[in-house]
Design a protein around this motif. Structure first.
Motif, PDB file in Angstrom:
ATOM      1  N   UNK A 161       0.991  -1.226  -0.564  1.00 37.75           N
ATOM      2  CA  UNK A 161       0.327   0.272   0.108  1.00 37.75           C
ATOM      3  C   UNK A 161       0.601   1.010  -0.177  1.00 37.75           C
ATOM      4  N   UNK A 162       0.781   2.314  -0.708  1.00 30.53           N
ATOM      5  CA  UNK A 162       1.160   3.577  -0.668  1.00 30.53           C
ATOM      6  C   UNK A 162      -0.084   4.768  -0.033  1.00 30.53           C
ATOM      7  N   UNK A 163       0.904   5.250   0.472  1.00 30.37           N
ATOM      8  CA  UNK A 163      -0.016   6.957   1.069  1.00 30.37           C
ATOM      9  C   UNK A 163       0.505   7.704   1.228  1.00 30.37           C
ATOM     10  N   UNK A 164      -0.321   8.441   0.392  1.00 29.53           N
ATOM     11  CA  UNK A 164       0.984   9.852  -0.346  1.00 29.53           C
ATOM     12  C   UNK A 164      -0.281  11.287   0.598  1.00 29.53           C
ATOM     13  N   UNK A 165       0.968  11.536   1.246  1.00 29.18           N
ATOM     14  CA  UNK A 165      -0.251  12.733   1.809  1.00 29.18           C
ATOM     15  C   UNK A 165      -0.168  14.427   0.856  1.00 29.18           C
ATOM     16  N   UNK A 166      -0.476  15.022   1.055  1.00 28.14           N
ATOM     17  CA  UNK A 166      -0.241  16.979  -0.564  1.00 28.14           C
ATOM     18  C   UNK A 166      -0.395  17.562   1.215  1.00 28.14           C
ATOM     19  N   UNK A 167       0.103  18.423   1.059  1.00 27.34           N
ATOM     20  CA  UNK A 167       1.049  19.023   0.045  1.00 27.34           C
ATOM     21  C   UNK A 167       2.796  18.372   0.171  1.00 27.34           C
ATOM     22  N   UNK A 168       3.370  18.244  -0.619  1.00 31.14           N
ATOM     23  CA  UNK A 168       2.992  18.436  -2.183  1.00 31.14           C
ATOM     24  C   UNK A 168       1.824  17.719  -3.042  1.00 31.14           C
TER      25      UNK A 168
END
Length: 568
Positions: A161-168
């Protein structure tokens, strides 16, 4: 390991298990790749959420790799708080990329001739070049480096699983790349959202813009979308109806050790101290109004005649940190008992609240803005003066708090009355000990663990259902030599600055957790620079949301990364 419940505070282990140089084969544990630019030790409010998220995945029995940028990059921006690193679960592996924002450079000796002659024009053209790779002015040039990094992380340790938090928001491109090439599921933690201008309360861009197409494509495939409050969630459910049942509100909350064991109760005749803790990044008009309200309250309310008002935190960010009109305005208010000091380490926040008598919540924005500090303020058990618009999500959270003076808007007279009411609440004239207990009880449901743990458990279970392998004491040890482990250079990508042969996985030597600290992968040498170009402003690329950018091939050693930039 049994999933951590919201009522159980998470503690990092301090056991001293012996080093194991040849570990026995262990059952497979699911692996999270967490793209979290702003992770500790960045002195940013988003770091608290990132820290707890990583720790909770570890508590669920997952291996966790955090992909972020080198701490040196934050010295140009928000600064560093190394006390945050001491709270990270010791089994977390940290990969730090050499990415920095070139536009934040303040040393004119490092400027090109074109930048020195026309600094404003140089920044404008630099933003355009960033957007050529991905439609984000300060960070688009990171796209290729982030895509390569996630692909390499997956090759070295397959990702579940990949979790991407933004920003950017360029992090979305990396999540999509890994998903499309290797079918790795991913989730997105937008926090505030991309297509919503949370300050103005209007869409930030059109659906058919480059940004709109990227957002639609990224969210279409996301397992879940996390946001920090209900109004933002409603916005995304309406904008992306097919996503409605995957939008989840995960509020920031507060850390239980960031509030004092008991609020201070001033003795009769004690000089009261009001406080503000947070970045001073709101409008000058708001600060002027608050200071005028404070001055009027000191003139009119006997309990405030000699009261103090302390402002703690960064004054602005980046190159302008500290040298702002806000700093001048605050210094001129010294005769009214106003003082200014620097930021406070996370480990010292509880003690700071413990010596204040009331809190001042200065916020910009409206119904789409909550702020992270409102939760700490509530849990402190101290009276809270709100200096923000009445239609604000912080007011929704504070509703029912027995020591809140209400949302009276941004008006000096109304704020003067609020300061006076807070003084009476603090001294027991208008409130008793039971009110302080009730105030803390009101805030309890917003503890960060109570907000993050259920969200992590739900996401983790959806990807890897069933009980996970319990964490053993030696899980923080690298599977190679427990002191250092070489990161081999990828033969397909000899020019990738992320993995030179001299890179090492090193122990973090800071704080009491050093014997079981995070495993850190980082390159040696200075941050990477742009490949020279005949264009005085540098190379460009493509931000096509179809993913066809020729500059993002992870096996292409000639790829111009534009390794320069850093998030807000």
């Amino acid at each position: 390991m049994t999933p951590t419940t919201p009522t159980t505070p998470m503690k990092a282990t301090t056991s001293r298990a012996p080093a194991v140089r040849r570990p026995e084969p262990r059952p497979h544990r699911p692996h999270l790749l967490y793209l979290a630019i702003g992770f500790p030790p960045a002195a940013k409010s988003c770091a608290y959420r990132m820290l707890e998220t990583a720790n909770q995945f570890r508590a669920q029995g997952w291996d966790v790799t955090v992909l972020t940028i080198r701490p040196e990059a934050w010295e140009r921006d928000s600064g560093l708080d190394h006390s945050l690193s001491e709270r990270v679960d010791p089994g977390v592996r940290l990969i730090e990329l050499p990415l920095e924002r070139e536009d934040l450079e303040t040393d004119v000796r490092a400027y090109s001739e074109a930048r020195a002659l026309d600094p404003t024009g140089w920044v404008r053209r630099w933003h355009q070049r960033q957007r050529a790779h991905f439609p984000e002015p300060a960070f688009g040039g990171w796209r290729a480096a982030l895509e390569r990094a996630v692909l390499r992380a997956h090759r070295e340790h397959p990702v579940d699983l990949m979790l991407a938090t933004c920003v950017p928001y360029v992090s979305l491109a990396a999540a999509l790349r890994l998903h499309e090439e290797h079918a790795v599921p991913y989730a997105v933690d937008f926090r505030d959202g991309w297509s919503l201008d949370v300050l103005k309360g209007v869409p930030a861009f059109e659906r058919d813009s480059d940004e709109g197409r990227w957002e639609e494509r990224a969210l279409r495939h996301a397992r879940e979308l996390w946001v920090v409050n209900d109004p933002i969630a409603d916005f995304y459910r309406e904008r992306h109806p097919s996503l409605a049942d995957r939008v989840r509100v995960v509020r920031n909350g507060y850390d239980e050790d960031s509030v004092p064991p008991a609020p201070r109760t001033p003795a009769p005749g004690d000089r009261l101290t009001f406080g503000y803790l947070g970045t001073v990044n709101f409008s000058l008009r708001l600060l002027e109004t608050v200071l005028e309200g404070w001055r009027l309250a000191r003139e009119r309310e006997p309990l405030l005649r000699d009261a103090r008002f302390e402002v703690r935190g960064h004054l602005g960010a980046g190159a302008g940190r500290g040298a702002t009109a806000h700093a001048d305005l605050l210094s001129r208010a010294a005769d009214d008992g106003v003082s200014v000091a620097g930021p406070v380490a996370k480990a010292d926040v509880g003690a700071l609240y413990g010596r204040w008598d009331a809190l001042v919540l200065m916020l910009t924005g409206g119904r789409y803005v909550t702020s992270g500090k409102v939760y700490e303020y509530m849990a402190s058990g101290l009276p809270v003066v709100s200096a923000h618009e009445p239609d604000h999500d912080a007011a929704v959270v504070l509703e029912g708090h027995p020591l809140w003076t209400g949302a009276r808007g941004v008006d000096a007279e109304a704020l003067a009355d609020a300061f006076a009411q807070a003084a009476r609440l603090a001294t027991g004239v208008d409130a008793d000990a039971e009110a302080r207990v009730a105030a803390r009880a009101h805030a309890a449901r917003f503890a960060r663990l109570a907000q993050i743990a259920p969200a992590v458990e739900g996401l983790a279970t959806s990807v890897a259902p069933g009980p996970q392998v319990p964490l053993a004491p030696q899980t923080a040890q690298a599977q190679q030599d427990p002191q250092t482990a070489q990161v081999q250079q990828d033969p397909q990508d000899p020019q990738d600055p992320q993995s030179p042969q001299t890179a090492q996985v090193q122990r973090n030597q800071q704080g009491p957790l050093a014997p079981h600290s995070m495993r850190r992968t980082r390159p040696s040498g200075p941050p990477q620079a742009v490949v020279p170009s005949t264009d005085p402003d540098g190379p460009s690329g493509s931000s096509d949301p179809s993913g066809s950018s020729g500059s993002s091939d992870p096996s292409d050693p000639s790829d111009p990364d534009l390794l320069e930039g850093a998030p807000r």
